[in-house]
Design a protein around this motif. Sequence first.
Motif, PDB file in Angstrom:
ATOM      1  N   ASN A  74      -9.114 114.823 -18.452  1.00  0.00           N
ATOM      2  CA  ASN A  74      -8.996 115.183 -17.052  1.00  0.00           C
ATOM      3  C   ASN A  74      -8.496 116.614 -16.889  1.00  0.00           C
ATOM      4  OD1 ASN A  74     -10.294 113.116 -16.110  1.00  0.00           O
ATOM      5  ND2 ASN A  74      -8.281 112.207 -15.660  1.00  0.00           N
ATOM      6  N   SER A  75      -7.553 116.708 -17.974  1.00  0.00           N
ATOM      7  CA  SER A  75      -7.023 118.249 -18.124  1.00  0.00           C
ATOM      8  C   SER A  75      -7.985 119.421 -18.796  1.00  0.00           C
ATOM      9  CB  SER A  75      -5.922 118.059 -18.963  1.00  0.00           C
ATOM     10  OG  SER A  75      -4.813 117.524 -18.566  1.00  0.00           O
ATOM     11  N   GLN A  97      -7.698 109.950 -21.858  1.00  0.00           N
ATOM     12  CA  GLN A  97      -7.922 110.096 -20.253  1.00  0.00           C
ATOM     13  C   GLN A  97      -7.472 111.450 -19.881  1.00  0.00           C
ATOM     14  OE1 GLN A  97     -10.634 108.460 -19.086  1.00  0.00           O
ATOM     15  NE2 GLN A  97     -10.615 109.700 -17.263  1.00  0.00           N
ATOM     16  N   ALA A  98      -6.106 111.398 -19.992  1.00  0.00           N
ATOM     17  CA  ALA A  98      -5.286 112.598 -19.349  1.00  0.00           C
ATOM     18  C   ALA A  98      -5.788 113.853 -19.955  1.00  0.00           C
ATOM     19  CB  ALA A  98      -3.821 112.235 -19.727  1.00  0.00           C
ATOM     20  N   LEU A 142      -4.720 112.962  -5.927  1.00  0.00           N
ATOM     21  CA  LEU A 142      -3.683 112.609  -7.087  1.00  0.00           C
ATOM     22  C   LEU A 142      -2.289 112.818  -6.891  1.00  0.00           C
ATOM     23  CD1 LEU A 142      -3.429 113.064 -10.142  1.00  0.00           C
ATOM     24  CD2 LEU A 142      -3.328 115.416  -9.970  1.00  0.00           C
ATOM     25  N   TYR A 153     -18.630 113.711 -19.176  1.00  0.00           N
ATOM     26  CA  TYR A 153     -17.621 112.958 -18.721  1.00  0.00           C
ATOM     27  C   TYR A 153     -17.813 111.591 -18.339  1.00  0.00           C
ATOM     28  CZ  TYR A 153     -13.603 111.805 -15.823  1.00  0.00           C
ATOM     29  OH  TYR A 153     -12.607 110.915 -15.155  1.00  0.00           O
ATOM     30  N   LEU A 193      -8.100 116.838  -5.797  1.00  0.00           N
ATOM     31  CA  LEU A 193      -6.707 117.324  -6.814  1.00  0.00           C
ATOM     32  C   LEU A 193      -5.318 117.222  -6.389  1.00  0.00           C
ATOM     33  CD1 LEU A 193      -8.330 120.556  -8.197  1.00  0.00           C
ATOM     34  CD2 LEU A 193      -8.068 118.289  -9.073  1.00  0.00           C
ATOM     35  N   MET A 215     -11.295 118.934 -18.167  1.00  0.00           N
ATOM     36  CA  MET A 215     -12.239 119.331 -17.156  1.00  0.00           C
ATOM     37  C   MET A 215     -11.703 120.095 -16.289  1.00  0.00           C
ATOM     38  SD  MET A 215     -15.240 117.539 -17.929  1.00  0.00           S
ATOM     39  CE  MET A 215     -15.992 117.031 -16.340  1.00  0.00           C
ATOM     40  N   LEU A 216     -10.612 120.139 -15.884  1.00  0.00           N
ATOM     41  CA  LEU A 216      -9.890 120.656 -14.562  1.00  0.00           C
ATOM     42  C   LEU A 216     -10.026 122.381 -15.294  1.00  0.00           C
ATOM     43  CD1 LEU A 216      -8.700 120.944 -12.013  1.00  0.00           C
ATOM     44  CD2 LEU A 216      -6.444 120.502 -13.022  1.00  0.00           C
ATOM     45  N   TYR A 243       0.365 106.366 -19.168  1.00  0.00           N
ATOM     46  CA  TYR A 243      -0.882 106.808 -19.086  1.00  0.00           C
ATOM     47  C   TYR A 243      -1.657 106.832 -20.261  1.00  0.00           C
ATOM     48  CZ  TYR A 243       1.143 108.475 -14.504  1.00  0.00           C
ATOM     49  OH  TYR A 243       1.658 108.634 -13.552  1.00  0.00           O
ATOM     50  N   TYR A 278     -19.910 117.059 -16.403  1.00  0.00           N
ATOM     51  CA  TYR A 278     -19.842 116.090 -15.631  1.00  0.00           C
ATOM     52  C   TYR A 278     -20.652 114.952 -16.306  1.00  0.00           C
ATOM     53  CZ  TYR A 278     -19.840 113.019 -11.520  1.00  0.00           C
ATOM     54  OH  TYR A 278     -19.819 111.859 -10.804  1.00  0.00           O
TER      55      TYR A 278
END
Length: 152
Positions: free
Chosen positions: A100-101, A96-97, A74, A149, A70, A103-104, A92, A146
């Motif tokens: 990813n946000s 996708q951003a 990154l 994703y 992370l 998922m985090l 970007y 996951y």
Amino acid sequence: ILSLLGLTPLAERVSFLTEQIAIFTGPTVGGLLNATCGNVTELIIAIFALTTNKIAVVKYSLLGSVLSNLLLVLGTSLLCGGIANIGEEQKYDRRQADVNSLMLLLALLCHLLPLLFTYSAASAELTVEPSLYLSRASSIVMLVAYFAYLIF
């Protein structure tokens, strides 16, 4: 230090092999293989540590892996992208951003939920077994997320 030196060639070979497979299979399958097999060294450490009942080593190894991916990876990629695009605005992919946000955020919530459940009780002995079930359910949710994703 010796374990690190012993695993370094394995990590390099795994990276090289996934790149070679990606040449023949395309970027999608190559990215999937790289994301899946890129953490094989942590998996090997976890398996050997679990067989010798060293759970703390597994916890700290996974924590180090998450933090390095992370923060270090990154941060380095953003820095290199900024250096490569001096004078230009970096672009970007919005989807996708967002993914990813999210998922985090999901990973953070799945890790915090058992912790908060444990600390909310008057006695730690009362929450040991329910916290274990909650932790396992959170692990299943993260595993399903996951795979979703990867399909996305």
